[in-house]
Enzyme design. Sequence first.
Site, PDB file in Angstrom:
ATOM      1  N   GLU A  47       0.167   3.630   1.766  1.00 13.87           N
ATOM      2  CA  GLU A  47       0.233   4.055   3.176  1.00 13.87           C
ATOM      3  C   GLU A  47       1.627   3.798   3.747  1.00 13.87           C
ATOM      4  O   GLU A  47       2.003   4.397   4.752  1.00 13.87           O
ATOM      5  CB  GLU A  47      -0.795   3.286   4.010  1.00 13.87           C
ATOM      6  CG  GLU A  47      -2.152   3.947   4.107  1.00 13.87           C
ATOM      7  CD  GLU A  47      -2.147   5.248   4.901  1.00 13.87           C
ATOM      8  OE1 GLU A  47      -1.707   5.240   6.062  1.00 13.87           O
ATOM      9  OE2 GLU A  47      -2.577   6.263   4.356  1.00 13.87           O
ATOM     10  N   SER A  58       0.821  -1.223   0.000  1.00 14.77           N
ATOM     11  CA  SER A  58       0.000   0.000   0.000  1.00 14.77           C
ATOM     12  C   SER A  58       0.851   1.268   0.000  1.00 14.77           C
ATOM     13  O   SER A  58       1.919   1.329   0.624  1.00 14.77           O
ATOM     14  CB  SER A  58      -0.865  -0.002   1.263  1.00 14.77           C
ATOM     15  OG  SER A  58      -1.409   1.275   1.488  1.00 14.77           O
ATOM     16  N   TYR A 105      -1.576   0.274  10.673  1.00 12.23           N
ATOM     17  CA  TYR A 105      -1.843  -0.365   9.372  1.00 12.23           C
ATOM     18  C   TYR A 105      -0.623  -0.221   8.447  1.00 12.23           C
ATOM     19  O   TYR A 105      -0.176  -1.193   7.829  1.00 12.23           O
ATOM     20  CB  TYR A 105      -3.080   0.275   8.736  1.00 12.23           C
ATOM     21  CG  TYR A 105      -3.290  -0.112   7.287  1.00 12.23           C
ATOM     22  CD1 TYR A 105      -3.899  -1.322   6.945  1.00 12.23           C
ATOM     23  CD2 TYR A 105      -2.870   0.725   6.248  1.00 12.23           C
ATOM     24  CE1 TYR A 105      -4.087  -1.675   5.609  1.00 12.23           C
ATOM     25  CE2 TYR A 105      -3.055   0.371   4.918  1.00 12.23           C
ATOM     26  CZ  TYR A 105      -3.664  -0.824   4.602  1.00 12.23           C
ATOM     27  OH  TYR A 105      -3.842  -1.169   3.282  1.00 12.23           O
TER      28      TYR A 105
HETATM   29  P1  NAP Z   1     -11.457  -4.379   1.847  1.00  7.19           P
HETATM   30  O1  NAP Z   1     -12.592  -4.049   0.952  1.00  7.19           O
HETATM   31  O2  NAP Z   1     -11.400  -3.787   3.209  1.00  7.19           O
HETATM   32  O3  NAP Z   1     -11.384  -5.973   1.975  1.00  7.19           O
HETATM   33  C1  NAP Z   1     -10.583  -6.582   2.946  1.00  7.19           C
HETATM   34  C2  NAP Z   1     -10.793  -8.081   2.851  1.00  7.19           C
HETATM   35  O4  NAP Z   1      -9.966  -8.723   3.831  1.00  7.19           O
HETATM   36  C3  NAP Z   1     -12.224  -8.534   3.109  1.00  7.19           C
HETATM   37  O5  NAP Z   1     -12.566  -9.560   2.192  1.00  7.19           O
HETATM   38  C4  NAP Z   1     -12.146  -9.105   4.509  1.00  7.19           C
HETATM   39  O6  NAP Z   1     -13.093 -10.119   4.795  1.00  7.19           O
HETATM   40  C5  NAP Z   1     -10.756  -9.720   4.476  1.00  7.19           C
HETATM   41  N1  NAP Z   1     -10.246 -10.038   5.807  1.00  7.19           N
HETATM   42  C6  NAP Z   1     -10.208  -9.243   6.892  1.00  7.19           C
HETATM   43  N2  NAP Z   1      -9.732  -9.931   7.951  1.00  7.19           N
HETATM   44  C7  NAP Z   1      -9.467 -11.183   7.506  1.00  7.19           C
HETATM   45  C8  NAP Z   1      -8.973 -12.357   8.128  1.00  7.19           C
HETATM   46  N3  NAP Z   1      -8.654 -12.386   9.418  1.00  7.19           N
HETATM   47  N4  NAP Z   1      -8.829 -13.462   7.380  1.00  7.19           N
HETATM   48  C9  NAP Z   1      -9.166 -13.463   6.064  1.00  7.19           C
HETATM   49  N5  NAP Z   1      -9.650 -12.388   5.420  1.00  7.19           N
HETATM   50  C10 NAP Z   1      -9.792 -11.251   6.142  1.00  7.19           C
HETATM   51  O7  NAP Z   1     -10.061  -4.011   1.133  1.00  7.19           O
HETATM   52  P2  NAP Z   1      -9.771  -3.672  -0.414  1.00  7.19           P
HETATM   53  O8  NAP Z   1      -9.964  -2.218  -0.616  1.00  7.19           O
HETATM   54  O9  NAP Z   1     -10.446  -4.657  -1.267  1.00  7.19           O
HETATM   55  O10 NAP Z   1      -8.199  -3.910  -0.455  1.00  7.19           O
HETATM   56  C11 NAP Z   1      -7.648  -5.179  -0.739  1.00  7.19           C
HETATM   57  C12 NAP Z   1      -6.234  -5.240  -0.204  1.00  7.19           C
HETATM   58  O11 NAP Z   1      -5.445  -4.199  -0.799  1.00  7.19           O
HETATM   59  C13 NAP Z   1      -6.112  -5.023   1.301  1.00  7.19           C
HETATM   60  O12 NAP Z   1      -5.022  -5.817   1.741  1.00  7.19           O
HETATM   61  C14 NAP Z   1      -5.771  -3.553   1.440  1.00  7.19           C
HETATM   62  O13 NAP Z   1      -5.069  -3.320   2.633  1.00  7.19           O
HETATM   63  C15 NAP Z   1      -4.885  -3.368   0.215  1.00  7.19           C
HETATM   64  N6  NAP Z   1      -4.853  -2.030  -0.364  1.00  7.19           N
HETATM   65  C16 NAP Z   1      -6.026  -1.380  -0.680  1.00  7.19           C
HETATM   66  C17 NAP Z   1      -5.966  -0.134  -1.283  1.00  7.19           C
HETATM   67  C18 NAP Z   1      -7.227   0.615  -1.656  1.00  7.19           C
HETATM   68  O14 NAP Z   1      -7.148   1.813  -1.917  1.00  7.19           O
HETATM   69  N7  NAP Z   1      -8.369  -0.073  -1.751  1.00  7.19           N
HETATM   70  C19 NAP Z   1      -4.718   0.462  -1.560  1.00  7.19           C
HETATM   71  C20 NAP Z   1      -3.567  -0.247  -1.242  1.00  7.19           C
HETATM   72  C21 NAP Z   1      -3.635  -1.492  -0.656  1.00  7.19           C
HETATM   73  P3  NAP Z   1     -14.541  -9.785   5.455  1.00  7.19           P
HETATM   74  O15 NAP Z   1     -15.383  -9.271   4.325  1.00  7.19           O
HETATM   75  O16 NAP Z   1     -14.991 -11.107   5.963  1.00  7.19           O
HETATM   76  O17 NAP Z   1     -14.314  -8.758   6.494  1.00  7.19           O
HETATM   77  O1  G4F Z   2     -10.528   6.976   2.570  1.00  7.59           O
HETATM   78  P1  G4F Z   2      -9.540   6.850   3.665  1.00  7.59           P
HETATM   79  O2  G4F Z   2     -10.000   6.245   4.934  1.00  7.59           O
HETATM   80  O3  G4F Z   2      -8.305   6.080   3.033  1.00  7.59           O
HETATM   81  P2  G4F Z   2      -6.763   5.976   3.454  1.00  7.59           P
HETATM   82  O4  G4F Z   2      -6.562   6.254   4.890  1.00  7.59           O
HETATM   83  O5  G4F Z   2      -5.982   6.788   2.494  1.00  7.59           O
HETATM   84  O6  G4F Z   2      -6.484   4.412   3.235  1.00  7.59           O
HETATM   85  C1  G4F Z   2      -6.934   3.728   2.074  1.00  7.59           C
HETATM   86  O7  G4F Z   2      -5.947   3.807   1.074  1.00  7.59           O
HETATM   87  C2  G4F Z   2      -4.716   3.139   1.407  1.00  7.59           C
HETATM   88  C3  G4F Z   2      -3.768   3.359   0.232  1.00  7.59           C
HETATM   89  O8  G4F Z   2      -3.038   4.543   0.423  1.00  7.59           O
HETATM   90  C4  G4F Z   2      -5.004   1.680   1.653  1.00  7.59           C
HETATM   91  F1  G4F Z   2      -3.840   1.015   1.879  1.00  7.59           F
HETATM   92  C5  G4F Z   2      -5.959   1.542   2.811  1.00  7.59           C
HETATM   93  O9  G4F Z   2      -6.273   0.161   3.009  1.00  7.59           O
HETATM   94  C6  G4F Z   2      -7.236   2.284   2.468  1.00  7.59           C
HETATM   95  O10 G4F Z   2      -7.871   1.617   1.393  1.00  7.59           O
HETATM   96  O11 G4F Z   2      -8.952   8.291   4.018  1.00  7.59           O
HETATM   97  C7  G4F Z   2      -8.408   9.138   3.016  1.00  7.59           C
HETATM   98  C8  G4F Z   2      -8.137  10.528   3.608  1.00  7.59           C
HETATM   99  C9  G4F Z   2      -7.352  10.496   4.916  1.00  7.59           C
HETATM  100  O12 G4F Z   2      -6.389  11.519   4.877  1.00  7.59           O
HETATM  101  C10 G4F Z   2      -8.378  10.823   5.990  1.00  7.59           C
HETATM  102  O13 G4F Z   2      -7.867  11.499   7.138  1.00  7.59           O
HETATM  103  O14 G4F Z   2      -9.395  11.122   3.924  1.00  7.59           O
HETATM  104  C11 G4F Z   2      -9.283  11.748   5.186  1.00  7.59           C
HETATM  105  N1  G4F Z   2     -10.624  11.884   5.768  1.00  7.59           N
HETATM  106  C12 G4F Z   2     -11.210  13.074   6.115  1.00  7.59           C
HETATM  107  N2  G4F Z   2     -12.409  12.850   6.658  1.00  7.59           N
HETATM  108  C13 G4F Z   2     -11.472  10.893   6.073  1.00  7.59           C
HETATM  109  C14 G4F Z   2     -12.604  11.498   6.629  1.00  7.59           C
HETATM  110  N3  G4F Z   2     -11.376   9.549   5.923  1.00  7.59           N
HETATM  111  C15 G4F Z   2     -12.417   8.790   6.317  1.00  7.59           C
HETATM  112  N4  G4F Z   2     -12.347   7.454   6.152  1.00  7.59           N
HETATM  113  N5  G4F Z   2     -13.545   9.339   6.892  1.00  7.59           N
HETATM  114  C16 G4F Z   2     -13.684  10.690   7.077  1.00  7.59           C
HETATM  115  O15 G4F Z   2     -14.695  11.164   7.596  1.00  7.59           O
END
Ligand code: NAP
Ligand code: G4F
Length: 341
Positions: free
Chosen positions: A139, A137, A161
């Site tokens: 992050e 990520s 995280y």
């Molecule tokens: P998400 O929608 O939050 O999905 C997370 C998944 O992980 C869900 O299927 C959840 O299952 C599963 N999980 C949680 N705890 C678990 C456990 N103990 N054992 C097995 N599975 C478990 O995340 P996403 O946005 O699809 O992201 C996919 C991956 O990419 C994650 O690793 C995230 O950290 C990473 N990532 C995401 C972004 C982004 O912007 N979306 C960016 C960079 C990296 P349940 O449904 O049962 O809770």
């Molecule tokens: O949407 P966010 O919660 O995403 P964040 O923290 O960037 O993380 C996501 O992207 C990562 C990749 O860089 C993934 F690895 C991670 O698993 C996840 O998918 O927050 C985005 C920004 C932050 O700066 C937060 O402080 O939005 C700001 N924010 C402001 N108000 C808020 C809010 N975020 C959330 N969730 N809720 C608010 O009310």
Amino acid sequence: MASVLGESGAPKRALITGITGQDGIYLSELLLSKGYEVYGLLRGQNNPKAAMLEEVLPSVHVIAGDLLDMSSLMRAMTIAQPDEVYNLGAVSFVAYSWQNARLTTDVTAGGVLSMLESVRLYQEVSGKRVRFYQASSSEMFGKVQHVPQTESTLLWPRSPYGVAKVYGHYLTINYRESYDMHASSGILFNHESPRRGVEFVTRKVSRAVARISLGLQDTLTLGNIDAERDWGFAGDYVEAMYLMLQQDVADDYVIATGETHSISELLDVAFATVGIDDWKPYVQTDTALLRPAEVDQLIGDATKARNAFGWEPKVSFKDLVEMMVHNDLALQSRDAGHAAP
Ligand code: NAP
Ligand code: G4F
């Protein structure tokens, strides 16, 4: 062009952890469209998302398992006999990771170790070579040390995280170097879609804007609206995951759009989609939503992925936000029992 046939000449088999998440669903659809047999790990004895999975992805083979239980992962490997493993499972909500730091560490960091060990042991026993994808990520860059961020930018995570993801990232590299495993890490910047969880800011905004425009909600409360993110479309990003595993040599790649936008700009586009030019009367901020440490700005450079396998984002920021708002308008209208505007 990559073959859809595995070593045995039969269709390739993929095992996906995190199959019920945003990326798990898009990736499953992509792999199924290419002729893969897809296996997905589903946790819990009565997971509420099981019904959704059955409805959206009826041809996925579901295997019970949890990243906290290595024996279940070894069992999943034996059942799926995969050519490719995509480790997407994680506690993925950054704000939650301070409140549940131990759980985040066990799942998001420890789960990578258990998954890599399961793959390694399965390879030893079966003699089959498996390709592994780790969901790293942006992050991990946290307090960014270089703009834009590339694969070689120093990592400086700012949350439990982010720290857990750094562990998983380096462990994936370590298994590649120690055991000659085909293990790749995708350093993905924020990617969103109508399937994004409502806890994340883009979906929180698109849902609230839809509800405000339909008269179902009066205000939207946010934390830091000055933060900036490099937001892309999840459908484009799962293509990159797939392409990474089709490369002859495993490696690590940044996947990003190269553009950054603030939460304020997100609000501009989202409210404009429903014809509201001034969103200030509808939005309030609450210090309770500020994070103990913030990642102020992320912007990635995906040149390496573009040069290696031609990956480029297709959906613009504006189109992405409009897509999400329109989807939420349809959902909210349906739930409220009136036609979408
Ligand atoms: P998400 O929608 O939050 O999905 C997370 C998944 O992980 C869900 O299927 C959840 O299952 C599963 N999980 C949680 N705890 C678990 C456990 N103990 N054992 C097995 N599975 C478990 O995340 P996403 O946005 O699809 O992201 C996919 C991956 O990419 C994650 O690793 C995230 O950290 C990473 N990532 C995401 C972004 C982004 O912007 N979306 C960016 C960079 C990296 P349940 O449904 O049962 O809770
Ligand atoms: O949407 P966010 O919660 O995403 P964040 O923290 O960037 O993380 C996501 O992207 C990562 C990749 O860089 C993934 F690895 C991670 O698993 C996840 O998918 O927050 C985005 C920004 C932050 O700066 C937060 O402080 O939005 C700001 N924010 C402001 N108000 C808020 C809010 N975020 C959330 N969730 N809720 C608010 O009310």
